[in-house]
Write a protein that holds these residues in place. Structure first.
Motif, mmCIF file in Angstrom:
data_model
loop_
_atom_site.group_PDB
_atom_site.id
_atom_site.type_symbol
_atom_site.label_atom_id
_atom_site.label_comp_id
_atom_site.label_asym_id
_atom_site.label_seq_id
_atom_site.Cartn_x
_atom_site.Cartn_y
_atom_site.Cartn_z
ATOM 1 N N PRO A 1 66.832 -13.274 64.321
ATOM 2 C CA PRO A 1 65.657 -14.045 64.945
ATOM 3 C C PRO A 1 65.286 -13.429 65.329
ATOM 4 C CG PRO A 1 68.634 -15.625 65.270
ATOM 5 C CD PRO A 1 68.148 -13.984 64.720
ATOM 6 N N ILE A 2 63.966 -14.408 65.493
ATOM 7 C CA ILE A 2 62.450 -13.942 66.347
ATOM 8 C C ILE A 2 62.659 -14.681 67.796
ATOM 9 C CG2 ILE A 2 60.671 -13.319 66.292
ATOM 10 C CD1 ILE A 2 60.441 -12.573 63.951
ATOM 11 N N THR A 3 62.439 -14.376 68.833
ATOM 12 C CA THR A 3 62.528 -15.143 70.349
ATOM 13 C C THR A 3 61.388 -14.688 70.010
ATOM 14 O OG1 THR A 3 63.528 -13.376 71.360
ATOM 15 C CG2 THR A 3 65.353 -14.575 70.478
ATOM 16 N N GLU A 4 60.852 -15.540 71.421
ATOM 17 C CA GLU A 4 59.785 -15.449 72.411
ATOM 18 C C GLU A 4 59.794 -14.315 72.772
ATOM 19 O OE1 GLU A 4 56.959 -18.468 76.081
ATOM 20 O OE2 GLU A 4 58.899 -19.569 74.997
ATOM 21 N N SER A 5 60.508 -13.597 73.326
ATOM 22 C CA SER A 5 60.753 -12.429 73.941
ATOM 23 C C SER A 5 60.198 -11.465 73.200
ATOM 24 C CB SER A 5 61.731 -13.093 74.864
ATOM 25 O OG SER A 5 62.856 -12.304 74.425
ATOM 26 N N MET A 6 60.792 -11.362 72.274
ATOM 27 C CA MET A 6 59.859 -10.652 71.198
ATOM 28 C C MET A 6 58.761 -10.631 70.513
ATOM 29 S SD MET A 6 63.563 -10.636 68.833
ATOM 30 C CE MET A 6 63.354 -9.623 67.271
ATOM 31 N N ILE A 7 58.314 -11.883 70.551
ATOM 32 C CA ILE A 7 57.103 -11.648 70.307
ATOM 33 C C ILE A 7 56.065 -11.163 71.463
ATOM 34 C CG2 ILE A 7 55.466 -14.138 69.739
ATOM 35 C CD1 ILE A 7 57.626 -15.247 68.081
ATOM 36 N N GLN A 8 56.830 -11.929 72.521
ATOM 37 C CA GLN A 8 55.888 -11.050 73.972
ATOM 38 C C GLN A 8 55.889 -9.298 74.616
ATOM 39 O OE1 GLN A 8 57.886 -13.738 77.384
ATOM 40 N NE2 GLN A 8 56.270 -15.661 76.406
ATOM 41 N N GLN A 9 57.045 -8.726 73.737
ATOM 42 C CA GLN A 9 57.288 -7.590 74.199
ATOM 43 C C GLN A 9 56.595 -7.155 72.807
ATOM 44 O OE1 GLN A 9 60.618 -6.271 73.466
ATOM 45 N NE2 GLN A 9 60.288 -4.240 73.552
ATOM 46 N N ALA A 10 56.043 -7.406 72.002
ATOM 47 C CA ALA A 10 55.272 -7.058 71.294
ATOM 48 C C ALA A 10 53.915 -7.525 71.385
ATOM 49 C CB ALA A 10 55.821 -7.733 69.894
ATOM 50 N N CYS A 11 53.881 -8.212 71.616
ATOM 51 C CA CYS A 11 52.158 -8.250 72.301
ATOM 52 C C CYS A 11 52.037 -7.454 73.492
ATOM 53 C CB CYS A 11 51.876 -9.764 72.559
ATOM 54 S SG CYS A 11 51.478 -11.229 70.700
ATOM 55 N N ARG A 12 52.401 -6.872 74.498
ATOM 56 C CA ARG A 12 52.543 -6.500 75.289
ATOM 57 C C ARG A 12 51.828 -5.190 74.763
ATOM 58 N NH1 ARG A 12 56.343 -9.180 78.011
ATOM 59 N NH2 ARG A 12 57.700 -7.615 77.415
ATOM 60 N N GLU A 13 53.682 -4.327 74.389
ATOM 61 C CA GLU A 13 53.130 -3.358 73.655
ATOM 62 C C GLU A 13 50.986 -3.047 72.725
ATOM 63 O OE1 GLU A 13 56.101 -2.328 71.124
ATOM 64 O OE2 GLU A 13 57.543 -2.839 72.636
ATOM 65 N N LEU A 14 51.367 -3.900 71.781
ATOM 66 C CA LEU A 14 49.827 -3.875 70.860
ATOM 67 C C LEU A 14 48.996 -3.822 72.521
ATOM 68 C CD1 LEU A 14 48.353 -4.108 68.282
ATOM 69 C CD2 LEU A 14 48.069 -6.296 68.328
ATOM 70 N N ASP A 15 48.917 -4.060 73.298
ATOM 71 C CA ASP A 15 47.671 -4.010 74.038
ATOM 72 C C ASP A 15 47.348 -2.752 74.879
ATOM 73 O OD1 ASP A 15 47.307 -6.995 73.753
ATOM 74 O OD2 ASP A 15 47.774 -7.522 75.813
ATOM 75 N N GLU A 16 48.746 -2.699 74.933
ATOM 76 C CA GLU A 16 48.693 -1.089 75.930
ATOM 77 C C GLU A 16 48.425 0.051 75.010
ATOM 78 O OE1 GLU A 16 53.059 -0.570 76.831
ATOM 79 O OE2 GLU A 16 52.708 -2.736 79.063
ATOM 80 N N SER A 17 48.873 -0.824 73.557
ATOM 81 C CA SER A 17 48.028 0.343 72.470
ATOM 82 C C SER A 17 46.591 0.241 72.192
ATOM 83 C CB SER A 17 48.750 0.407 71.118
ATOM 84 O OG SER A 17 48.390 0.979 70.361
ATOM 85 N N GLN A 18 46.218 -0.423 72.462
ATOM 86 C CA GLN A 18 44.816 -0.858 72.067
ATOM 87 C C GLN A 18 43.960 -0.455 73.536
ATOM 88 O OE1 GLN A 18 42.674 -2.563 69.841
ATOM 89 N NE2 GLN A 18 45.267 -2.439 68.734
ATOM 90 N N GLN A 19 44.677 -0.735 74.525
ATOM 91 C CA GLN A 19 44.077 0.478 76.027
ATOM 92 C C GLN A 19 43.829 1.986 76.274
ATOM 93 O OE1 GLN A 19 46.159 -1.230 79.701
ATOM 94 N NE2 GLN A 19 45.349 -3.927 78.808
ATOM 95 N N ARG A 20 44.883 2.481 75.374
ATOM 96 C CA ARG A 20 44.777 3.593 75.365
ATOM 97 C C ARG A 20 43.988 4.207 74.262
ATOM 98 N NH1 ARG A 20 50.571 3.187 75.272
ATOM 99 N NH2 ARG A 20 50.415 2.402 72.964
ATOM 100 N N GLN A 21 43.761 3.337 73.185
ATOM 101 C CA GLN A 21 42.555 3.813 71.825
ATOM 102 C C GLN A 21 41.277 3.933 72.137
ATOM 103 O OE1 GLN A 21 44.477 2.488 68.377
ATOM 104 N NE2 GLN A 21 46.110 3.105 68.263
ATOM 105 N N GLN A 22 41.722 2.998 73.543
ATOM 106 C CA GLN A 22 39.327 2.554 73.733
ATOM 107 C C GLN A 22 39.250 3.790 74.215
ATOM 108 O OE1 GLN A 22 39.958 -0.917 75.808
ATOM 109 N NE2 GLN A 22 39.773 -2.386 73.723
ATOM 110 N N PRO A 23 38.269 4.005 74.110
ATOM 111 C CA PRO A 23 37.083 5.277 74.898
ATOM 112 C C PRO A 23 36.907 4.543 76.747
ATOM 113 C CG PRO A 23 35.628 4.782 73.338
ATOM 114 C CD PRO A 23 37.033 3.791 72.715
#
Length: 59
Positions: free
Chosen positions: A34-56
């Protein structure tokens, strides 16, 4: 449980419904997880961090 049984009659089900986002993934062993809210929140945090590392850096 029939479809007319409410979660107030099944407190264990009410807790499960609060933590599950009504979706699942299939793990490497073929089990449904089952996908939990905490799994979704973690995925969103990881995506945000990834986006921040890729931006000049801004000047």
């Amino acid at each position: 449980m029939n479809p007319h049984t409410s979660t107030s009659q099944r407190p264990d089900l009410a807790l499960d419904l609060q933590s599950v986002a009504f979706g699942a993934i299939i793990d490497e062993l073929g089990r449904e997880v089952p996908i939990t809210e905490s799994m979704i929140q973690q995925a969103c945090r990881e995506l945000d961090e990834s986006q921040q590392r890729q931006q000049p850096p801004k000047d």
